[in-house]
Design a protein around this motif. Structure first.
Motif, PDB file in Angstrom:
ATOM      1  N   VAL A   1      -1.531   7.129   2.884  1.00 31.94           N
ATOM      2  CA  VAL A   1      -0.132   6.690   2.810  1.00 31.94           C
ATOM      3  C   VAL A   1       0.247   5.996   4.113  1.00 31.94           C
ATOM      4  CG1 VAL A   1       2.255   7.478   2.617  1.00 31.94           C
ATOM      5  CG2 VAL A   1       0.475   8.531   1.204  1.00 31.94           C
ATOM      6  N   GLU A   2       0.851   4.840   3.998  1.00 29.83           N
ATOM      7  CA  GLU A   2       1.321   4.095   5.175  1.00 29.83           C
ATOM      8  C   GLU A   2       2.697   4.635   5.565  1.00 29.83           C
ATOM      9  OE1 GLU A   2       2.724   2.066   7.917  1.00 29.83           O
ATOM     10  OE2 GLU A   2       3.543   1.018   6.171  1.00 29.83           O
ATOM     11  N   LEU A   3       2.777   5.284   6.714  1.00 26.18           N
ATOM     12  CA  LEU A   3       3.974   6.032   7.074  1.00 26.18           C
ATOM     13  C   LEU A   3       5.200   5.137   7.264  1.00 26.18           C
ATOM     14  CD1 LEU A   3       2.646   8.768   9.523  1.00 26.18           C
ATOM     15  CD2 LEU A   3       2.819   8.814   7.031  1.00 26.18           C
ATOM     16  N   GLY A   4       4.997   3.967   7.829  1.00 24.27           N
ATOM     17  CA  GLY A   4       6.125   3.062   8.007  1.00 24.27           C
ATOM     18  C   GLY A   4       6.760   2.667   6.693  1.00 24.27           C
ATOM     19  N   ALA A   5       5.932   2.508   5.658  1.00 30.70           N
ATOM     20  CA  ALA A   5       6.450   2.153   4.335  1.00 30.70           C
ATOM     21  C   ALA A   5       7.280   3.290   3.748  1.00 30.70           C
ATOM     22  CB  ALA A   5       5.292   1.805   3.403  1.00 30.70           C
TER      23      ALA A   5
ATOM     24  N   ALA B   1      -3.893   9.138   6.021  1.00 24.56           N
ATOM     25  CA  ALA B   1      -4.001   7.684   6.081  1.00 24.56           C
ATOM     26  C   ALA B   1      -4.045   7.031   4.703  1.00 24.56           C
ATOM     27  CB  ALA B   1      -5.223   7.277   6.891  1.00 24.56           C
TER      28      ALA B   1
ATOM     29  N   PRO C   1      -1.896  10.895   9.531  1.00 25.90           N
ATOM     30  CA  PRO C   1      -3.116  10.223  10.002  1.00 25.90           C
ATOM     31  C   PRO C   1      -3.658  10.814  11.296  1.00 25.90           C
ATOM     32  CG  PRO C   1      -1.479   8.611   9.319  1.00 25.90           C
ATOM     33  CD  PRO C   1      -0.793   9.946   9.318  1.00 25.90           C
TER      34      PRO C   1
ATOM     35  N   ASN D   1       1.600   2.018  -0.004  1.00 26.91           N
ATOM     36  CA  ASN D   1       2.182   1.173   1.033  1.00 26.91           C
ATOM     37  C   ASN D   1       3.481   0.571   0.520  1.00 26.91           C
ATOM     38  OD1 ASN D   1       1.385  -1.003  -0.687  1.00 26.91           O
ATOM     39  ND2 ASN D   1      -0.635  -0.997   0.268  1.00 26.91           N
TER      40      ASN D   1
ATOM     41  N   HIS E   1      -7.519   3.735   1.874  1.00 28.98           N
ATOM     42  CA  HIS E   1      -6.750   3.669   3.107  1.00 28.98           C
ATOM     43  C   HIS E   1      -5.465   2.863   2.880  1.00 28.98           C
ATOM     44  CE1 HIS E   1      -5.659   2.145   7.161  1.00 28.98           C
ATOM     45  NE2 HIS E   1      -6.065   3.351   7.548  1.00 28.98           N
ATOM     46  N   HIS E   2      -4.324   3.466   3.151  1.00 29.34           N
ATOM     47  CA  HIS E   2      -3.008   2.845   2.940  1.00 29.34           C
ATOM     48  C   HIS E   2      -2.829   2.333   1.512  1.00 29.34           C
ATOM     49  CE1 HIS E   2      -1.930   2.107   7.475  1.00 29.34           C
ATOM     50  NE2 HIS E   2      -2.055   3.388   7.151  1.00 29.34           N
TER      51      HIS E   2
ATOM     52  N   ASN F   1       5.073   8.565  16.316  1.00 33.70           N
ATOM     53  CA  ASN F   1       4.967   8.598  14.861  1.00 33.70           C
ATOM     54  C   ASN F   1       6.310   8.217  14.234  1.00 33.70           C
ATOM     55  OD1 ASN F   1       5.163   9.932  12.099  1.00 33.70           O
ATOM     56  ND2 ASN F   1       3.016  10.336  12.576  1.00 33.70           N
TER      57      ASN F   1
END
Length: 329
Positions: free
Chosen positions: A242-246, A240, A265, A220, A216-217, A273
């Motif tokens: 991959v951390e999308l914000g990163a 999930a 995710p 990141n 999970h993440h 999103n």
């Protein structure tokens, strides 16, 4: 009365594929549900359940099952079913690990090549800003041969993707702590012992691991910082991981020159999103450097039939008392 097979989601046609296999053995019914709450009162009597990826089966739903002999996730990933609770209830959970190997690998390579050769960027940039009409707008683009193609997870799809990247002349390396020794020798690829070592020289990173608490993440802000600046990320595994914000920030800063995301995710994605917001913003670098697909890498007409056929055959084995295959719990 014949046992009942319930298809929870995704399938909403005449069910001819399933009925051809289960004819005379079980009745088949498709709910085409989009949330777990819609299953209430619909699946409790099912002898077997076929599910896809539009919803989850939690412990609460599993506890209502009265005589279920199998839950089959008609796909590779199985993070959307509570396998532990199913095991406690004595219900096997199976997946269909081989239905779309070629399709997902083809999609991963197609995405990687579209990014690394500038195909997507040229198409986006020149549509909105047609001058200058020349190759330099996407520079620098490098020759694929000898570029490092990094694979996280050397399962069936990871292996198929690695072989395609190798055929393009790229140097293929992989990280998979659960893969037995020797696959690197058999495939002619290089094994590394840590994710950080893999990413340190990864010019293209392709993710092919399942979603677990460990993964999970996994990709990141920190792990993306290990990559050489200007690399590319492709995710056709699970959203999930991959951390999308990163990813959004890495595209903005130039740490990533591009990304291709087939899985999110939450599907369909919610309005907040962060990655989609950047993708839709003409002022954000992601607008030209990001490819997003709607969890479609698995899809071909042939693959879709394979998925349904193999899921139905799993139910047939369960109903007729034959040994089960691909049990994941």
């Amino acid at each position: 009365m014949l046992p009942q097979i319930v298809i929870t989601d995704f399938i909403d046609d005449d069910l001819q594929v399933e009925r051809d296999i289960l004819l005379g053995v079980a009745d088949v019914r498709a709910l085409n549900a989009h949330s777990e709450s819609e299953l209430q009162g619909q699946i409790e009597q099912a002898a077997a359940i076929m599910m896809y990826h539009n919803l989850s089966l939690s412990a609460a739903t599993i506890d209502r099952l009265q005589d279920c002999r199998l839950i089959v996730r008609c796909g590779v990933g199985f993070d959307n079913v509570d396998r532990v609770r199913a095991r406690q209830r004595g219900i096997p959970v199976a997946n269909v690990p081989d239905y779309g190997t070629e399709e997902v690998a083809d999609s991963a390579i197609a995405m990687a090549l579209s990014l690394a050769r500038g195909v997507h960027f040229y198409n986006q940039r020149l549509r909105h800003t047609p001058d200058p009409w020349e190759y330099r707008v996407a520079a620098p683009i490098h020759r694929l041969r000898d570029r490092v193609f990094a694979v996280v997870g050397l399962g069936r799809i990871g292996t198929a993707t690695a072989l395609r990247a190798k055929a393009c002349g790229m140097t293929v390396r992989f990280y998979d702590p659960y893969k037995p020794d020797g696959y690197d020798k058999a495939l002619g690829v290089e094994r590394v012992e840590s994710l950080q070592t893999l990413l340190a020289e990864a010019q293209i990173l392709s993710v092919h691991c399942p979603l677990t608490p460990e993964t999970h993440h996994m990709i990141n802000a920190e792990s993306l910082s290990w990559m050489p600046r200007g690399g590319y990320l492709v995710n056709t595994a699970r959203g999930a991981v991959v951390e999308l914000g990163a990813v959004t920030e890495a595209l903005r800063s130039g740490q990533l020159a591009g990304a291709a995301i087939d899985v999110l995710p939450d599907e369909p994605p919610t309005a907040d999103n962060v990655l989609l917001a950047a993708w839709r913003d003409p002022q954000h670098p992601a607008h030209e450097r990001l490819i997003i697909n709607p969890h479609s890498a698995f899809y071909s007409e042939e693959g879709l039939i394979d998925m349904r056929r193999k899921g139905s055959q799993a139910c047939l084995r369960a109903i007729t008392g034959k040994p089960l295959r691909n049990i994941v719990n």
